[in-house]
Design a protein around this motif. Structure first.
Motif, PDB file in Angstrom:
ATOM      1  N   UNK A  95       0.858  -1.190   0.000  1.00  0.00           N
ATOM      2  CA  UNK A  95       0.000   0.000   0.000  1.00  0.00           C
ATOM      3  C   UNK A  95       0.894   1.240   0.000  1.00  0.00           C
ATOM      4  N   UNK A  96       1.431   1.549  -1.147  1.00  0.00           N
ATOM      5  CA  UNK A  96       2.295   2.718  -1.281  1.00  0.00           C
ATOM      6  C   UNK A  96       3.715   2.432  -0.831  1.00  0.00           C
ATOM      7  N   UNK A  97       4.593   3.345  -1.238  1.00  0.00           N
ATOM      8  CA  UNK A  97       5.996   3.253  -0.824  1.00  0.00           C
ATOM      9  C   UNK A  97       6.095   3.379   0.692  1.00  0.00           C
ATOM     10  N   UNK A  98       5.120   4.048   1.267  1.00  0.00           N
ATOM     11  CA  UNK A  98       5.088   4.199   2.727  1.00  0.00           C
ATOM     12  C   UNK A  98       5.051   2.826   3.402  1.00  0.00           C
ATOM     13  N   UNK A 196      21.179  -1.575   1.570  1.00  0.00           N
ATOM     14  CA  UNK A 196      20.759  -0.241   1.124  1.00  0.00           C
ATOM     15  C   UNK A 196      19.260  -0.299   0.845  1.00  0.00           C
ATOM     16  N   UNK A 197      18.533   0.600   1.472  1.00  0.00           N
ATOM     17  CA  UNK A 197      17.083   0.694   1.190  1.00  0.00           C
ATOM     18  C   UNK A 197      16.898   2.018   0.448  1.00  0.00           C
ATOM     19  N   UNK A 198      16.582   1.931  -0.841  1.00  0.00           N
ATOM     20  CA  UNK A 198      16.533   3.161  -1.625  1.00  0.00           C
ATOM     21  C   UNK A 198      15.104   3.493  -2.020  1.00  0.00           C
ATOM     22  N   UNK A 199      14.701   4.686  -1.616  1.00  0.00           N
ATOM     23  CA  UNK A 199      13.366   5.188  -1.933  1.00  0.00           C
ATOM     24  C   UNK A 199      13.518   6.003  -3.222  1.00  0.00           C
ATOM     25  N   UNK A 200      13.038   5.415  -4.325  1.00  0.00           N
ATOM     26  CA  UNK A 200      13.245   6.036  -5.642  1.00  0.00           C
ATOM     27  C   UNK A 200      11.913   6.506  -6.228  1.00  0.00           C
ATOM     28  N   UNK A 201      11.022   6.940  -5.349  1.00  0.00           N
ATOM     29  CA  UNK A 201       9.670   7.279  -5.800  1.00  0.00           C
ATOM     30  C   UNK A 201       9.637   8.455  -6.785  1.00  0.00           C
ATOM     31  N   UNK A 202      10.670   9.309  -6.740  1.00  0.00           N
ATOM     32  CA  UNK A 202      10.720  10.440  -7.693  1.00  0.00           C
ATOM     33  C   UNK A 202      11.654  10.148  -8.868  1.00  0.00           C
ATOM     34  N   UNK A 203      11.905   8.887  -9.162  1.00  0.00           N
ATOM     35  CA  UNK A 203      12.909   8.500 -10.167  1.00  0.00           C
ATOM     36  C   UNK A 203      12.700   9.150 -11.531  1.00  0.00           C
ATOM     37  N   UNK A 235       2.503   8.822 -11.541  1.00  0.00           N
ATOM     38  CA  UNK A 235       1.214   8.853 -12.253  1.00  0.00           C
ATOM     39  C   UNK A 235       0.187   9.754 -11.567  1.00  0.00           C
ATOM     40  N   UNK A 236       0.656  10.574 -10.629  1.00  0.00           N
ATOM     41  CA  UNK A 236      -0.223  11.553  -9.952  1.00  0.00           C
ATOM     42  C   UNK A 236      -1.441  10.893  -9.316  1.00  0.00           C
ATOM     43  N   UNK A 237      -1.200   9.804  -8.589  1.00  0.00           N
ATOM     44  CA  UNK A 237      -2.293   9.083  -7.925  1.00  0.00           C
ATOM     45  C   UNK A 237      -1.901   8.745  -6.477  1.00  0.00           C
ATOM     46  N   UNK A 238      -1.614   9.781  -5.695  1.00  0.00           N
ATOM     47  CA  UNK A 238      -1.120   9.517  -4.333  1.00  0.00           C
ATOM     48  C   UNK A 238      -2.166   8.806  -3.464  1.00  0.00           C
ATOM     49  N   UNK A 239      -3.439   8.944  -3.819  1.00  0.00           N
ATOM     50  CA  UNK A 239      -4.484   8.311  -3.010  1.00  0.00           C
ATOM     51  C   UNK A 239      -4.760   6.861  -3.380  1.00  0.00           C
ATOM     52  N   UNK A 240      -4.118   6.370  -4.395  1.00  0.00           N
ATOM     53  CA  UNK A 240      -4.401   4.986  -4.814  1.00  0.00           C
ATOM     54  C   UNK A 240      -3.685   3.951  -3.955  1.00  0.00           C
ATOM     55  N   UNK A 241      -2.584   4.338  -3.395  1.00  0.00           N
ATOM     56  CA  UNK A 241      -1.818   3.499  -2.472  1.00  0.00           C
ATOM     57  C   UNK A 241      -1.279   2.231  -3.132  1.00  0.00           C
ATOM     58  N   UNK A 242      -0.516   2.428  -4.186  1.00  0.00           N
ATOM     59  CA  UNK A 242       0.151   1.288  -4.824  1.00  0.00           C
ATOM     60  C   UNK A 242       1.652   1.585  -4.930  1.00  0.00           C
ATOM     61  N   UNK A 244       5.838  -0.545  -4.615  1.00  0.00           N
ATOM     62  CA  UNK A 244       6.452  -1.869  -4.722  1.00  0.00           C
ATOM     63  C   UNK A 244       7.888  -1.879  -4.213  1.00  0.00           C
ATOM     64  N   UNK A 245       8.297  -3.075  -3.763  1.00  0.00           N
ATOM     65  CA  UNK A 245       9.678  -3.299  -3.292  1.00  0.00           C
ATOM     66  C   UNK A 245      10.307  -4.327  -4.215  1.00  0.00           C
TER      67      UNK A 245
END
Ligand SMILES: Cc1ncc(COP(=O)(O)O)c(C=O)c1O
Length: 391
Positions: A95-98, A196-203, A235-242, A244-245
Motif C-alpha cells: 500500500x504505497x511506498x510508505x 541499502x534501502x533506496x526510496x526512488x519514488x521520484x525517479x 502517475x499523480x495518484x497519491x491516493x491509490x496506495x500502490x 512496490x519493493x
C-alpha cells in the motif's frame, strides 16, 4: 499508572504538515505544504481503474501483488535500469511506498540495530525507524548542493549498522545523488555488510539533465539493495496506495511476510490500473518531468522575489528555502504567519531534521500544483516583501 498507549507511539508526534493543512483550510490559503498534485491523473489510468471495478476486480489480490502488475513492474524496471527481477520471488506490491518502507524495516532490522539516514529526511523515516526499534544515525546533507561529508558518512557505519536509507531524487531538498556519491555509499555497504534501502519514488522527476542512478545497478549491490518505488508521484495518484519493493528472494520473503500481516494487499482494482500505467511510452515520462520543470521555474524566482533564498531542486517537486531574510527565529512561527496572514501553507524545516534546531531557518514548498494555483500563491507571496513580520 501505566500510559494507555505504547511507549513506541509516544516517541514521535503527529505530522506538522497536518496542522499546516488545517490552518490552510481555515484561512482559505494556497496549500504548498503536503506534496500531492491538484491536477488530474492521466485519463487512461482513470478508465482502467473504472473498468477494473466494473469487471469485478473487487476481491483481495495475491498478497504480494497481482501477477500482471508484478510482471509489468519487472518489465518497466528492465526497461529503465537493465536489471532483471523475478516476479515470483523478488517483487512485493504494498500500500504505497510508505508501507514498503515500514514493511522493509520491520522485516530486516532488529531492535537495537542502527539505520543510517541522510538528513534533512522525508518525515516518515524517523517514526519508521522507531516502530522497528532501530536507532537512527543521521548524516547531514549540506546546502547549497546538499552534498555530504564523506568522513561523516564513513564514521556513521559501525558493526551495529544494519541498513542505510537513501532517497534519490530527494524530498525535501530536490537533491539527486550523483553516481560518485552512490558508489561511495555502495562501497561502505559492501565493506560493512549493510543493506541499502533506496526510496526512488521520484525517479522520473528530474531536471537540467540530471540522471537517476538506481543503487541496485552498482557493482555488488543488487544482492543487498531493497528498491522502493510506486505509482503515487509518477502517475499523480497519491491516493491509490500502490507501491512496490524489489529485493533478492532472501529479503523479499521476509518483506512479504510482514506485508501480508500489515495490510494483506494493495487495492486490487487499482493494481490493475497501475499495470496499464506502467506501459506508458517514454513520451509520458518526458512530459511529466517537463511539466514539473516549468512549475519549478515559475516557483523558484517567485520565492526569491518574495525574499526567500531558494535551493533550486534537480529532482522531485519540492523547494527548500532559507528564511533568514525575514527575521524570524522560529520556522514554525513563520510558517503559521505565512498561512494566517499571507495565505500560503508550507512545511517548517524543523520537521525534516532529527534536531529541530537544524531546520529553524528552513521552509519547504512543493510545486505539484496547477499553474493557476501557483499563480495564486505568487500573488499572495508578493505581499510578503512589503509586510513587516509580526512575530
Ligand atoms: C520520499 C518519499 N517517499 C515516499 C512517499 C510516499 O509514497 P507513497 O504515496 O507511495 O506511500 C513520499 C510522499 O511524499 C515521499 O516524498
Amino acid at each position: 499508572m501505566r500510559a494507555p498507549v505504547s511507549q513506541r507511539s509516544l516517541q514521535f508526534t503527529e505530522s506538522v504538515i497536518r496542522e499546516m493543512t488545517r490552518l490552510c483550510q481555515e484561512h482559505n490559503g494556497v496549500n504548498l505544504a503536503q506534496g500531492f498534485p491538484d491536477f488530474p491523473a492521466p485519463e487512461a489510468l482513470k478508465l482502467a481503474a473504472a473498468a477494473a471495478v466494473r469487471n469485478d476486480v473487487n476481491q483481495y489480490a495475491i498478497t504480494w501483488g497481482a501477477k500482471g502488475l508484478r510482471d509489468a513492474i519487472v518489465a518497466k524496471t528492465r526497461r529503465f535500469t537493465g536489471l532483471d527481477y523475478a516476479a515470483e520471488a523478488e517483487v512485493t506490491v504494498c500500500c504505497g511506498t510508505t508501507e514498503c518502507m515500514a514493511a522493509t524495516l520491520l522485516a530486516l532490522v532488529d531492535p537495537g540495530d542502527e539505520v543510517i539516514i541522510f538528513e534533512p529526511f522525508y518525515e516518515n523515516y524517523g517514526p519508521d525507524a522507531i516502530l522497528c526499534g532501530a536507532s537512527p544515525r543521521f548524516v547531514r546533507l549540506r546546502e547549497p548542493d546538499w552534498s555530504y561529508d564523506p568522513a561523516e558518512l564513513e564514521a556513521a557505519f559501525t558493526n551495529r549498522t544494519r541498513a542505510i536509507v537513501i532517497n534519490t531524487p530527494n524530498n525535501p531538498t530536490g537533491k539527486v545523488f550523483t553516481r560518485e556519491e552512490l558508489e561511495h555509499v555502495a562501497a561502505l555497504c559492501r565493506k560493512w555488510d549493510v543493506i541499502a534501502i533506496t526510496d526512488e519514488i521520484y525517479e522520473h522527476i528530474l531536471y537540467d539533465g540530471a540522471t537517476h542512478v538506481a543503487m541496485a545497478t552498482l557493482e555488488g549491490m543488487r544482492e543487498r539493495t531493497v528498491t522502493l518505488s510506486g505509482a503515487s508521484k509518477t502517475f499523480s495518484v497519491t491516493g491509490w496506495r500502490v507501491g512496490w519493493c524489489l529485493a533478492p528472494a532472501r529479503l523479499s520473503g521476509a518483506i512479504r511476510k510482514v506485508h501480508d500481516f500489515l495490510t494483506v494487499g494493495a487495492p486490487a482494482p487499482l493494481q490493475e490500473a497501475v499495470t496499464v500505467a506502467l506501459e506508458m511510452t517514454d513520451a509520458y515520462y518526458h512530459t511529466l518531468a517537463e511539466r514539473y520543470r516549468e512549475r519549478r521555474d515559475f516557483l523558484v524566482p517567485m520565492l526569491e522575489a518574495a525574499g526567500f533564498r531558494a535551493f533550486r531542486p534537480r529532482g522531485a517537486y519540492y523547494v527548500m528555502t532559507d528564511i533568514s531574510g525575514f527575521g524570524y527565529s522560529d520556522d514554525v512561527a513563520f510558517a503559521r504567519y505565512l498561512v494566517r496572514d499571507i495565505g500560503v501553507a508550507a512545511v517548517p524545516g524543523s520537521s525534516f531534521y532529527s534536531s529541530p534546531e537544524a531546520g529553524r531557518q528552513r521552509l519547504r514548498f512543493h510545486f505539484a500544483r496547477r499553474h493557476e494555483t501557483l499563480q495564486a500563491a505568487a500573488e499572495r507571496l508578493g505581499r510578503l516583501a512589503s509586510r513587516a513580520p509580526t512575530a
